[in-house]
Write a protein that holds these residues in place. Structure first.
Motif, PDB file in Angstrom:
ATOM      1  N   SER A  79       0.784  -1.245   0.000  1.00  0.00           N
ATOM      2  CA  SER A  79       0.000   0.000   0.000  1.00  0.00           C
ATOM      3  C   SER A  79       0.815   1.294   0.000  1.00  0.00           C
ATOM      4  O   SER A  79       0.521   2.212  -0.777  1.00  0.00           O
ATOM      5  CB  SER A  79      -0.946  -0.001   1.198  1.00  0.00           C
ATOM      6  N   SER A 116      -6.445  -8.342   0.540  1.00  0.00           N
ATOM      7  CA  SER A 116      -5.983  -7.593   1.716  1.00  0.00           C
ATOM      8  C   SER A 116      -7.139  -6.806   2.332  1.00  0.00           C
ATOM      9  O   SER A 116      -8.140  -6.523   1.651  1.00  0.00           O
ATOM     10  CB  SER A 116      -4.889  -6.625   1.248  1.00  0.00           C
ATOM     11  N   ILE A 117      -6.951  -6.395   3.591  1.00  0.00           N
ATOM     12  CA  ILE A 117      -7.912  -5.462   4.206  1.00  0.00           C
ATOM     13  C   ILE A 117      -7.961  -4.155   3.415  1.00  0.00           C
ATOM     14  O   ILE A 117      -8.911  -3.387   3.564  1.00  0.00           O
ATOM     15  CB  ILE A 117      -7.555  -5.158   5.685  1.00  0.00           C
ATOM     16  N   PHE A 168      -5.747 -10.751   3.616  1.00  0.00           N
ATOM     17  CA  PHE A 168      -4.841 -10.720   4.765  1.00  0.00           C
ATOM     18  C   PHE A 168      -4.874  -9.369   5.458  1.00  0.00           C
ATOM     19  O   PHE A 168      -4.944  -8.324   4.804  1.00  0.00           O
ATOM     20  CB  PHE A 168      -3.397 -11.008   4.331  1.00  0.00           C
ATOM     21  N   PRO A 169      -4.763  -9.404   6.793  1.00  0.00           N
ATOM     22  CA  PRO A 169      -4.524  -8.168   7.542  1.00  0.00           C
ATOM     23  C   PRO A 169      -3.021  -7.898   7.557  1.00  0.00           C
ATOM     24  O   PRO A 169      -2.270  -8.509   6.780  1.00  0.00           O
ATOM     25  CB  PRO A 169      -5.044  -8.541   8.935  1.00  0.00           C
ATOM     26  N   THR A 182       1.369  -0.372   5.093  1.00  0.00           N
ATOM     27  CA  THR A 182       0.893   0.552   6.127  1.00  0.00           C
ATOM     28  C   THR A 182       0.964  -0.105   7.507  1.00  0.00           C
ATOM     29  O   THR A 182       1.056   0.564   8.517  1.00  0.00           O
ATOM     30  CB  THR A 182      -0.552   0.971   5.789  1.00  0.00           C
ATOM     31  N   THR A 183       0.890  -1.426   7.526  1.00  0.00           N
ATOM     32  CA  THR A 183       0.913  -2.153   8.800  1.00  0.00           C
ATOM     33  C   THR A 183       2.352  -2.489   9.250  1.00  0.00           C
ATOM     34  O   THR A 183       2.527  -3.125  10.284  1.00  0.00           O
ATOM     35  CB  THR A 183       0.103  -3.467   8.679  1.00  0.00           C
ATOM     36  N   TRP A 278      -9.104   1.924   6.208  1.00  0.00           N
ATOM     37  CA  TRP A 278      -9.236   0.465   6.363  1.00  0.00           C
ATOM     38  C   TRP A 278     -10.077   0.113   7.584  1.00  0.00           C
ATOM     39  O   TRP A 278     -10.201   0.915   8.518  1.00  0.00           O
ATOM     40  CB  TRP A 278      -7.850  -0.171   6.517  1.00  0.00           C
TER      41      TRP A 278
HETATM   42  C1  AKB Z   1      -0.033  -3.277   3.716  1.00  0.00           C
HETATM   43  O1  AKB Z   1       0.034  -2.674   4.799  1.00  0.00           O
HETATM   44  O2  AKB Z   1      -0.012  -2.724   2.608  1.00  0.00           O
HETATM   45  C2  AKB Z   1      -0.183  -4.786   3.751  1.00  0.00           C
HETATM   46  C3  AKB Z   1      -1.618  -5.190   3.711  1.00  0.00           C
HETATM   47  C4  AKB Z   1      -2.473  -5.010   4.890  1.00  0.00           C
HETATM   48  O3  AKB Z   1      -2.068  -5.658   2.709  1.00  0.00           O
HETATM   49  N1  AKB Z   1       0.455  -5.305   4.917  1.00  0.00           N
END
Ligand code: AKB
Length: 315
Positions: A79, A116-117, A168-169, A182-183, A278
């Motif tokens: 992201s 993804s979330i 996925f988170p 971002t995570t 999100w």
């Molecule tokens: C991101 O943060 O982009 C990934 C995701 C949640 O898909 N970890």
């Protein structure tokens, strides 16, 4: 014995999934691939091919060479990088996925691609986000993820390609670092706690997001691959989660093990905007019902294990 091709095999998920699949299915049946080659256990322990998923001919050649049954597509632009390089995110996440699906159609392979979330957006219900709900993401990564879910559904409906996937988170692991999401803060915080004793958090203290420890993520992929396809209604986009927390909660959990650990905030506006769009927490009941999703780690048990494993790795 089934044969797997893993794209993005040197990345955060790929480096652990490759080793686990090799343990279960035999080294020679799990072909790892990536855009370039580096000396790692993945490269040393079994077949490795240089493959860029935006190159259809090369992908097709490798799938034919090994007579692959399943392509597990882990090559992606995440992201935060996707917002800085939207054209590249589209090229890899969409055109790359399109190549994978076409090669799978031609060679009768199944395809696993994580969503993804990020496939949700600002007007999605934030808490206990339903399996089937509004999806109007406002990041390039999110746009590619929701489009990817639809494209995979289409290839299943139209051409009978056995496509599967989960949303996925944030994934937390000690083996390989995440690449531009971002995570990512929820991984970096453990490194900084051990190496510096302090962490500067790029997201504000109220930012809740879903997270998962890597052993659960690996099990999610393998369990879904092994699930009876006739029982799957939500093939390509199962909500899966193991925990939801904000920066204060992970900080306090780490502090139980490292009492002198401190944290301050320097909020990155671009990252915060993505995180705010999100969900806070997902409803993963469809995954539980349709293929028995059952995560093992919560924030407490993950933190204990993460710190133990990272201490060994960093010493
Ligand atoms: C991101 O943060 O982009 C990934 C995701 C949640 O898909 N970890």
């Amino acid at each position: 014995m089934k044969k797997f091709l893993i794209t993005g095999a040197l990345g955060q998920i790929g480096s652990e999934l490759t080793m686990e699949l090799r343990k279960r299915y035999g080294n020679e049946n799990v072909i790892a691939s990536g855009r370039s080659k580096r000396d790692t256990m993945v490269v040393e322990s079994g077949p490795f091919e240089v493959v860029d998923i935006t190159d259809y001919d090369r992908l097709n050649e490798v799938v034919k060479k090994y007579d692959v049954d399943w392509i597990i597509n882990l090559a992606a632009i995440l992201s935060a990088v996707g917002e800085k390089k939207p054209t590249m995110a589209w090229e890899v996440n969409m055109n790359g996925l399109f190549n994978i699906l076409e090669v799978a159609r031609e060679n009768n392979c199944g395809v696993f691609t994580p969503s993804s979330i990020a496939a949700f957006g600002p007007n999605t219900p934030k808490d206990d986000t339903p399996q089937d709900t509004i999806q109007r993401p406002n990041t390039m990564y999110g746009v590619t993820k929701v489009s990817g879910e639809l494209l995979c559904d289409y290839y299943y409906e139209k051409f009978g390609v056995d496509t599967r996937g989960v949303r996925f988170p944030g994934l937390i692991s000690y083996a390989a670092l995440p690449g531009g999401g971002t995570t990512d803060y929820a991984v970096h915080i453990y490194y900084d706690a051990l190496q510096k004793g302090k962490f500067t958090c790029p997201l504000d203290e109220d930012t809740y997001m879903d997270m998962m420890y890597m052993p659960d993520a690996i099990n999610a992929i393998i369990d879904l691959l092994e699930a009876d396809g006739t029982k799957l209604k939500h093939r390509n986009a199962f909500n899966v989660t193991a925990m939801s927390f904000n920066p204060e909660m992970i900080f306090n959990e780490i502090k139980k093990h490292i009492p002198e650990f401190t944290m301050d905030y320097d909020v990155d506006g671009d990252l915060q905007k993505i995180a705010n769009s999100w969900p806070n927490s997902l409803d993963d009941s469809a995954a539980k019902e349709e293929w028995g999703w059952n995560p093992k780690y919560d924030l407490e048990s993950m933190t204990k294990d993460m710190l133990e494993k990272l201490r060994e790795k960093l010493n």
